[in-house]
Design a protein around this motif. Structure first.
Motif, PDB file in Angstrom:
ATOM      1  N   VAL A   1      -9.473   2.548  -5.222  1.00  0.00           N
ATOM      2  CA  VAL A   1      -9.577   1.483  -4.185  1.00  0.00           C
ATOM      3  C   VAL A   1     -10.961   0.501  -4.285  1.00  0.00           C
ATOM      4  O   VAL A   1     -10.665  -0.723  -4.276  1.00  0.00           O
ATOM      5  CB  VAL A   1      -9.498   1.621  -2.850  1.00  0.00           C
TER       6      VAL A   1
ATOM      7  N   GLU B   1      -4.340  -4.525   2.700  1.00  0.00           N
ATOM      8  CA  GLU B   1      -3.245  -4.974   2.177  1.00  0.00           C
ATOM      9  C   GLU B   1      -3.402  -6.399   1.821  1.00  0.00           C
ATOM     10  O   GLU B   1      -3.876  -7.356   2.494  1.00  0.00           O
ATOM     11  CB  GLU B   1      -2.104  -4.720   3.172  1.00  0.00           C
TER      12      GLU B   1
ATOM     13  N   SER C   1      -7.139   3.079   1.396  1.00  0.00           N
ATOM     14  CA  SER C   1      -6.867   1.570   1.398  1.00  0.00           C
ATOM     15  C   SER C   1      -6.611   0.873   2.804  1.00  0.00           C
ATOM     16  O   SER C   1      -6.283  -0.111   2.854  1.00  0.00           O
ATOM     17  CB  SER C   1      -5.546   1.300   0.388  1.00  0.00           C
TER      18      SER C   1
ATOM     19  N   ARG D   1       0.936  -1.230  -0.154  1.00  0.00           N
ATOM     20  CA  ARG D   1      -0.003  -0.011  -0.160  1.00  0.00           C
ATOM     21  C   ARG D   1       0.816   1.245  -0.160  1.00  0.00           C
ATOM     22  O   ARG D   1       0.499   2.177  -0.473  1.00  0.00           O
ATOM     23  CB  ARG D   1      -0.784   0.102   1.183  1.00  0.00           C
TER      24      ARG D   1
ATOM     25  N   ASN E   1       0.530  -6.586  -2.631  1.00  0.00           N
ATOM     26  CA  ASN E   1      -0.661  -7.230  -3.154  1.00  0.00           C
ATOM     27  C   ASN E   1      -0.416  -8.029  -4.355  1.00  0.00           C
ATOM     28  O   ASN E   1       0.138  -7.309  -5.365  1.00  0.00           O
ATOM     29  CB  ASN E   1      -1.413  -5.998  -3.589  1.00  0.00           C
TER      30      ASN E   1
ATOM     31  N   LEU F   1      -5.815  -5.446  -2.803  1.00  0.00           N
ATOM     32  CA  LEU F   1      -5.787  -4.349  -3.815  1.00  0.00           C
ATOM     33  C   LEU F   1      -5.348  -4.713  -4.938  1.00  0.00           C
ATOM     34  O   LEU F   1      -4.127  -4.842  -5.250  1.00  0.00           O
ATOM     35  CB  LEU F   1      -5.287  -3.045  -2.943  1.00  0.00           C
TER      36      LEU F   1
END
Length: 349
Positions: free
Chosen positions: A182, A162, A142, A123, A288, A165
């Motif tokens: 997001v 986390e 996020s 993130r 991610n 995404l």
């Protein structure tokens, strides 16, 4: 006229004809008089600082033009080198050089904001990548989102987004907010994750959230696509053997340090993300992951591997081993190659 003179003249005419044929072929290849305007759709981003050679190679690699060298020459002949600016363009496959130059001269498409988010970034890294490209604070947006609860995937209360995404290319309206991005990422994650078979992971008592954690480590560790299931297998095998995972990327995530060498004090820290010292999975994903890494984490290769280290002279390929003796041998080879390289990484990337 003597026979010898006629022979010389015939040879000269043949040579001239061959030269003219070469020139004509080159002219046709350069000017493409019979070439169409292309087909399909290619969304391509020219990065800032890209040279004409960089752009030409990018166009050839994506199938937009046939030859990077000839395209570069056409651009120079057209005096258009300085007109190609950084930005996102909508082009077609197999375009003529002239059509491609015209499209690039017209400028980037400003009616759509295209955000490219690579696989594996955390993130915080994405927030830095998006600086001033979307409105609002991506890191804050996020942290959580209405209608999406990580606990449904086995995450603990208070977990951020986390790992959820999803990395991809997103087309938004100019002026879009971080929260809108997001939301699109979470929608893409739901669709992608629904296609993953979790049966094997469940048989090992792993939750969907555990799979995401493993996938995030695989994404950071694997440079070659074929090695993703192998690295996932090492993680599974170490978990089963109750061995520390020994993946420094987890500690780098906690420190938000992906480039500087880790200090001894950091390697000995009691952080829950220090998988050198702590057994089991880290508390959450360290980035991610993309779909390929998620699938590898859900169904790893069936191996007895417990160790891996980068092979010298490769671009991130690993040597895998089942025992400490072979692993130490591979490590010694890596260190020796690093020494010969003057302390630099002995890879060829």
């Amino acid at each position: 006229m003597s026979a010898r003179t006629r022979r010389r003249r015939a040879i000269a005419l043949a040579a001239l004809a061959a030269a003219l044929a070469v020139v004509a072929a080159f002219a046709v290849a350069l000017w493409q008089p019979f070439h169409g305007g292309g087909h399909g759709r290619v969304v391509l981003t020219v990065p800032r600082g890209a040279t004409l050679t960089d752009v030409a190679r990018l166009l050839e690699a994506r199938g937009v033009v046939a030859d990077a060298t000839l395209f570069s020459l056409r651009v120079r002949l057209a005096g258009a080198a300085s007109a190609i600016e950084a930005g996102t363009y909508e082009l077609r496959r197999n375009m003529s050089y002239g059509a491609a130059i015209a499209a690039l001269r017209a400028g980037a498409d400003t009616s759509v904001l295209r955000i490219v988010i690579p696989e594996g970034l955390s993130r915080r890294e994405v927030a830095r990548l998006l600086a001033r490209r979307v409105r609002g604070d991506y890191l804050a947006a996020s942290r959580s989102a209405p209608g999406f609860d990580p606990r449904n995937y086995g995450a603990p209360a208070g977990a951020t987004l986390e790992g959820f995404l999803f990395p991809a290319t997103y087309e938004l309206r100019p002026g879009a907010t971080a929260a809108q991005l997001v939301r699109r990422q979470l929608e893409a994650f739901r669709r992608a994750f629904a296609s993953v078979d979790l049966a094997y992971a469940r048989s090992k008592n792993l939750t969907p959230y555990d799979v995401l954690i493993i996938a995030s480590m695989v994404e950071r560790e694997a440079r070659l696509a074929r090695e993703r299931p192998l690295i996932a297998s090492v993680i599974y095998n170490r978990l089963r053997a109750r061995m520390p995972l020994g993946i420094d990327a987890t500690l780098r995530y906690a420190l938000d340090n992906w480039t500087r060498p880790l200090r001894v004090s950091e390697l000995n820290s009691p952080s829950p993300y220090n998988t050198r010292l702590r057994s089991g999975l880290p508390p959450g994903p360290i980035g991610n992951p993309g779909l390929a890494s998620i699938r590898a984490a859900a169904r790893p290769a069936r191996t007895d591997f417990l160790y891996y280290v980068v092979k010298p002279g490769t671009c991130g390929e690993h040597a895998f081993s089942t025992n400490a003796r072979d692993f130490e041998r591979d490590v010694a080879r890596y260190r020796a190659a690093r020494e010969r390289a003057g302390g630099r990484s002995p890879t060829r990337c």
